[in-house]
Design an enzyme around this catalytic site. Structure first.
Site, short mmCIF file in Angstrom:
data_model
loop_
_atom_site.label_atom_id
_atom_site.label_comp_id
_atom_site.label_asym_id
_atom_site.label_seq_id
_atom_site.Cartn_x
_atom_site.Cartn_y
_atom_site.Cartn_z
N ASP A 128 1.02 -1.04 -0.03
CA ASP A 128 0.06 0.01 0.05
C ASP A 128 0.78 1.40 -0.31
OD1 ASP A 128 -3.00 0.71 0.79
OD2 ASP A 128 -1.69 2.16 1.65
N ASN B 243 -2.71 12.72 -4.08
CA ASN B 243 -3.86 13.17 -4.90
C ASN B 243 -4.42 14.66 -4.46
OD1 ASN B 243 -4.40 11.03 -6.61
ND2 ASN B 243 -5.49 9.83 -5.26
N HIS C 23 -5.30 14.37 -9.49
CA HIS C 23 -5.51 12.79 -9.62
C HIS C 23 -4.42 12.35 -10.88
CE1 HIS C 23 -8.38 11.76 -6.65
NE2 HIS C 23 -8.95 13.14 -6.91
N ASP D 75 -2.52 9.17 -10.54
CA ASP D 75 -2.61 8.06 -11.60
C ASP D 75 -1.10 7.86 -12.19
OD1 ASP D 75 -5.17 8.03 -11.48
OD2 ASP D 75 -5.79 9.02 -13.29
N GLU E 66 -4.92 2.48 -3.85
CA GLU E 66 -3.29 2.51 -3.82
C GLU E 66 -2.83 1.07 -3.43
OE1 GLU E 66 -4.54 4.89 -0.04
OE2 GLU E 66 -5.25 4.44 -2.24
#
Length: 257
Positions: A135, A143, A148, A152, A178
């Site tokens: 994670d 973000n 975003h 990404d 994530e």
């Protein structure tokens, strides 16, 4: 039984050819004094009727049978192309159903199915299976701060990093958000720990450029080795528990059950 139009026209064509052939034979027989007797005039009449019927057969074939055959072949070709297109589309949809669109990795659905199959297959030959749950640390902050699109890009680069370090028979998946997972068969705990730590180090070495800002990200990982009897869900919970332990101890680390 109902006949197709093409079949009826074919029967008509065969009938015309057959009758035309009979008249041609009769004309030949009359002219040569065979079974049919009648002389030159009769032979000429039979020959004329044979020619007429042959002409009708040509017209029937050209105007009725041939167009139907041509249309049928075109339709068959169209249907074949549609079938091939649908087959390709079906394969694409099937692939899309088990693939994460952002990273190109497998998704949670595929991972769960692969986990069940691996447990059954490797349980039969008494070989170990390792699971790693990873994670990204403080990903929400990425973000919120950079948007975003940058988030990404971080996920894509992390996915690429995972693919570099894993083997061809390891199953990689993005479980959501994530969170990533690795299912690695025929591996012991030390080997799995070393693999996870190399990935952790490689992720921390990534540099993601956002304008004039260079981002650095870290990842926490929890791992567990299948004990041979627990379910896939129980194995996942053990690995996930170690992930939270890594988070609790300060993140950017690997913890093993």
């Amino acid at each position: 039984m109902r006949f197709h139009k093409a079949e009826l026209f074919l029967f008509l064509l065969m009938l015309l050819i057959g009758i035309g052939g009979f008249f041609s034979w009769a004309a030949f027989s009359a002219a040569t004094g065979g079974i049919v007797v009648g002389g030159v005039e009769t032979a000429a009449n039979f020959a004329f009727m044979g020619a007429v019927l042959s002409a009708l057969a040509v017209v029937c074939g050209s105007l009725l049978v041939f167009p139907i055959m041509t249309r049928s072949l075109r339709e068959r070709g169209t249907l074949q192309r549609m079938t091939e297109s649908l087959s390709v589309r079906s394969q694409s949809l099937e692939h899309a159903a088990v693939t994460d669109g952002l990273t190109g990795m497998y998704n949670r659905r595929y991972f769960d199915e692969a986990l069940a199959e691996y447990l059954q297959a490797f349980g039969q030959i008494d070989k170990p299976i390792g699971m790693v749950i990873l994670d990204l640390d403080h990903f929400k902050k990425v973000n919120d701060t950079h948007g975003h699109d940058v988030g990404d890009e971080v996920l894509r680069q992390v996915a690429d990093c995972l693919q570099v370090f894993t083997r061809y028979h390891d199953v990689l998946a993005r479980l959501g958000g994530e969170e990533f997972a690795i299912l690695s068969p025929n591996i012991n705990e030390r080997q799995l720990f070393n693999l996870s730590d190399r990935i952790r180090q490689a992720v921390s070495d990534l540099r993601i450029i956002d304008g004039n800002v260079t981002l650095r990200v870290t990842v926490s990982a929890g791992l567990a080795i299948w004990d041979g009897v627990e379910s896939g869900e129980e194995l996942y919970r053990r690995a996930d528990k170690q992930l939270y332990e890594a988070k609790r101890k300060g993140r950017n680390r690997v913890c093993a059950a």
